[in-house]
Structure formats: structure tokens, C-alpha cells
Design a protein around this motif. Sequence first.
Motif, mmCIF file in Angstrom:
data_model
loop_
_atom_site.group_PDB
_atom_site.id
_atom_site.type_symbol
_atom_site.label_atom_id
_atom_site.label_comp_id
_atom_site.label_asym_id
_atom_site.label_seq_id
_atom_site.Cartn_x
_atom_site.Cartn_y
_atom_site.Cartn_z
ATOM 1 N N LYS A 294 0.790 -1.229 0.000
ATOM 2 C CA LYS A 294 0.000 0.000 0.000
ATOM 3 C C LYS A 294 0.822 1.280 0.000
ATOM 4 O O LYS A 294 0.450 2.263 -0.642
ATOM 5 C CB LYS A 294 -0.954 0.007 1.189
ATOM 6 N N SER A 295 1.917 1.304 0.711
ATOM 7 C CA SER A 295 2.718 2.527 0.823
ATOM 8 C C SER A 295 3.646 2.653 -0.381
ATOM 9 O O SER A 295 4.512 1.809 -0.596
ATOM 10 C CB SER A 295 3.538 2.494 2.118
ATOM 11 N N LYS A 296 3.471 3.710 -1.183
ATOM 12 C CA LYS A 296 4.217 3.862 -2.434
ATOM 13 C C LYS A 296 5.233 5.002 -2.348
ATOM 14 O O LYS A 296 4.935 6.078 -1.842
ATOM 15 C CB LYS A 296 3.243 4.118 -3.583
ATOM 16 N N SER A 297 6.425 4.726 -2.874
ATOM 17 C CA SER A 297 7.500 5.718 -2.899
ATOM 18 C C SER A 297 8.333 5.524 -4.158
ATOM 19 O O SER A 297 8.178 4.531 -4.873
ATOM 20 C CB SER A 297 8.402 5.577 -1.667
ATOM 21 N N ILE A 298 9.211 6.488 -4.409
ATOM 22 C CA ILE A 298 10.191 6.367 -5.481
ATOM 23 C C ILE A 298 11.554 6.716 -4.896
ATOM 24 O O ILE A 298 11.688 7.699 -4.166
ATOM 25 C CB ILE A 298 9.883 7.316 -6.658
ATOM 26 N N VAL A 299 12.562 5.890 -5.192
ATOM 27 C CA VAL A 299 13.926 6.187 -4.768
ATOM 28 C C VAL A 299 14.726 6.592 -5.996
ATOM 29 O O VAL A 299 14.677 5.926 -7.029
ATOM 30 C CB VAL A 299 14.581 4.990 -4.031
ATOM 31 N N TYR A 300 15.451 7.712 -5.884
ATOM 32 C CA TYR A 300 16.242 8.270 -6.980
ATOM 33 C C TYR A 300 17.723 8.156 -6.637
ATOM 34 O O TYR A 300 18.130 8.492 -5.518
ATOM 35 C CB TYR A 300 15.909 9.752 -7.191
ATOM 36 N N PHE A 301 18.517 7.716 -7.602
ATOM 37 C CA PHE A 301 19.952 7.602 -7.397
ATOM 38 C C PHE A 301 20.691 8.527 -8.355
ATOM 39 O O PHE A 301 20.488 8.478 -9.568
ATOM 40 C CB PHE A 301 20.422 6.163 -7.637
ATOM 41 N N LYS A 302 21.560 9.373 -7.778
ATOM 42 C CA LYS A 302 22.452 10.215 -8.583
ATOM 43 C C LYS A 302 23.891 9.722 -8.478
ATOM 44 O O LYS A 302 24.804 10.359 -8.969
ATOM 45 C CB LYS A 302 22.361 11.671 -8.130
ATOM 46 N N THR A 303 24.056 8.584 -7.818
ATOM 47 C CA THR A 303 25.363 7.979 -7.666
ATOM 48 C C THR A 303 25.287 6.525 -8.120
ATOM 49 O O THR A 303 24.281 5.844 -7.844
ATOM 50 C CB THR A 303 25.849 8.036 -6.201
ATOM 51 N N PRO A 304 26.313 6.012 -8.784
ATOM 52 C CA PRO A 304 26.289 4.616 -9.229
ATOM 53 C C PRO A 304 26.636 3.632 -8.122
ATOM 54 O O PRO A 304 26.439 2.433 -8.270
ATOM 55 C CB PRO A 304 27.337 4.585 -10.341
ATOM 56 N N GLU A 305 27.171 4.121 -6.988
ATOM 57 C CA GLU A 305 27.502 3.226 -5.892
ATOM 58 C C GLU A 305 27.425 3.953 -4.555
ATOM 59 O O GLU A 305 27.542 5.181 -4.476
ATOM 60 C CB GLU A 305 28.896 2.620 -6.077
ATOM 61 N N PHE A 306 27.220 3.173 -3.502
ATOM 62 C CA PHE A 306 27.119 3.724 -2.149
ATOM 63 C C PHE A 306 27.341 2.585 -1.168
ATOM 64 O O PHE A 306 27.374 1.404 -1.555
ATOM 65 C CB PHE A 306 25.752 4.386 -1.923
ATOM 66 N N SER A 315 25.340 5.744 2.760
ATOM 67 C CA SER A 315 26.175 6.918 2.476
ATOM 68 C C SER A 315 25.541 7.708 1.326
ATOM 69 O O SER A 315 24.458 7.377 0.844
ATOM 70 C CB SER A 315 27.588 6.475 2.097
ATOM 71 N N HIS A 316 26.224 8.776 0.863
ATOM 72 C CA HIS A 316 25.794 9.576 -0.294
ATOM 73 C C HIS A 316 24.368 10.117 -0.107
ATOM 74 O O HIS A 316 23.521 10.021 -0.998
ATOM 75 C CB HIS A 316 25.874 8.761 -1.584
ATOM 76 N N HIS A 317 24.120 10.704 1.058
ATOM 77 C CA HIS A 317 22.776 11.210 1.339
ATOM 78 C C HIS A 317 22.362 12.355 0.427
ATOM 79 O O HIS A 317 21.172 12.594 0.246
ATOM 80 C CB HIS A 317 22.686 11.657 2.803
ATOM 81 N N ASP A 318 23.322 13.058 -0.135
ATOM 82 C CA ASP A 318 22.986 14.148 -1.041
ATOM 83 C C ASP A 318 22.765 13.653 -2.461
ATOM 84 O O ASP A 318 22.453 14.450 -3.356
ATOM 85 C CB ASP A 318 24.079 15.219 -1.019
#
Length: 345
Positions: A294-306, A315-318
Motif C-alpha cells: 500500500k505505501s508507495k515511494s520512489i527512490v532516486y539515485f544520482k550515484t552509481p555506488e554507495f 552513504s551519499h545522502h545528497d
Amino acid sequence: MRKSVLLFFLIFISLPSIAQQLSGKILGEENLPLYGATIYFDGTTIGTTTDENGYFELNLKTFPNGKLIISHVGYETVYLDEFISPISLSLQPTALALNEVILEPIPFSRKELIKAFREQFLGKSSFAKKCRIVNEEVIQFAYLNKDFKLSAFATDKIKIRNEELGYEIEVELITFDVFFTKRKLNDKYLKSSYFAVYSFFKELEGIDKSIVKNRESAYLGSSRQFFSNLVKNKWGSDDFLLVEGRKALEPKKHFEISKQNEWHLIRLKLDKSEEATFDVKSFLKLFNLVYQKKSKSIVYFKTPEFTVDSFGNHSHHDQIYFSGELSKKRFGDMLPLDYSYRSKK
């Protein structure tokens, strides 16, 4: 209809593996031992103070993704990414600084500003609503009319009492910026929200079963549980699922996971077209998430690794952020980095 992506993070930087016992001596003016200096790992309950000889000692089991912070009233705070035990350090007296004069008038009352700060910083959950900011007077504001931007800063550490989760928290506010689409302090016109802090959690006395249950509730469905499940390859309709449309994706086809000392290194599996079209100003890859159907979200990555530590902190919170339900989580739902969830299964 414009979708708002809320970007916020706590400042965490991965620490190297060090001895299980951390000790040192902190000096003040004229190289005299400094009594009562606070030494803690950012975002955790792991901390202590120096004795009358300026000495401190911490016995550690593991290390979360956090800086080591050393502070004392009247002295400049020191932030350490790397260190060798024992630590020997002299703190420098704080230079007298005048607060910046904001010439642009703020078109909102103090009451409206504090309300907006609470909503964007602490959140609107049942836990957040019961949080108490003990010293609201240290919080100051600035407003940029042309950008509909609300900023906050603090003249001292913000003290928060979260009795629902059983913590008293000291927060050093580094950045707090909220952008609206109109000259309103209303979520209806919210464009983006961003804050960065250093924090130290102290457990309150009298922790009972209801607080333990509240902590479990705050953890379940959180980004920390998502990253912990990612490392463990634990997925399912009762947990998180990666989805595309109505179809569940196979995480192993999208993430490569390897053990790196006390942490796990996560690499995105990218095809050549994704690598070729990557723009550092945009995201590299995104995934739709569903929690418990039921709970929907989207995760976005601007880094290829963490990296992800043993507690599920990444890591890589920004460079990793969320929209949807997970973006609604704020500091009022925050658990210390060293909180360890014990599954009942």
C-alpha cells in the motif's frame, strides 16, 4: 500536476575501521585539560564527556556512518572523518561573531514560522506532533520573497524531546531551506524541502514496552529498513518490493552487492544507454517502491555506488533521495543511527 520531490538528509560520512576502544584527551585554552567536553558519533547514542583531566574513553562494538564530533561551550566544534586512538586535541575558543542582519522583511508572524519549521523539520506524523522543541527561542528565520524561500538557522543547539520514541536530542542545524510556489507556508504550495544537521541522541529514563513498540513502528517502512533489506536480499509483499507498473522486479538484476569490511558496497547495474545519457544534474536511475502492498515511494539515485552499514544507514545522502511516502519522514520519526531492529520472525 507538478510532483514535489522532497530532499533532505543528515550529514553522515563513512568512518574507517578503528580499534574497538576509543580514548583521548581534550585540552582547552593554555593547553589545560578541558572538563565536560562532549565526544559523540553524529546521529547516534554513542557518546561521552571528558573528566576533570580532559580524558575520555568509549568502548565500541561497531561503527555507523557518522562523523566523530567534539564540542564544548565557548569552543569551536571539531568534526573528524578519520582519526587514530588515542586522540589528542586542543580546542580553539569560539571567535565572537555578530548575527547577520536580514534587511528583507518577513511577511509571516513568529508563530507561523515556528509552525512551518516544525512541519518541515519534525514532520506531521503522530510521533512528530508530540515532539517538543525545548528552546524554540534559538531558532531564527530569513525569507526570500522572490524565491518564496524560507530558511532557518540557530544561535545554539536545538534541543528536542521526543517522548514517544524515548530520546532527548541535541541538534546542530547546518542548513534548513524550504521552497514554496507561492508566498504561503502551506504544504499545498510546497516545492522542495532540504535540511542538514549534526545530532546526538540521549535515551530518556523509564523506557517501557510502549516506547519499544513505537521505535519498531518508526523503523518499519523506513528508508533504513529498505536499505537493510536490500543488503539482505529480503523482499516480499509484507516488506518492500521493487515494482514497474504492476510487476515486481528482481533486485539482483539491478543491484550488485559486495561486503567491504563492516559495510556493504552497493553498485547499480547500468546498461550502456544509461551510462551514456547520465547527466550529473539529474538522477541516474529510479525505482518504484511498494511497502506492504500500500505505501508507495520512489527512490532516486544520482550515484552509481554507495555503502550501507550494519544498521541499514547509507552513504551519499545528497545523491539518494525519495518521493512519495518515504519523503514524508522527518526528524520526528528519526531513530539514532545505532538503533538495531530485532525482527520477531
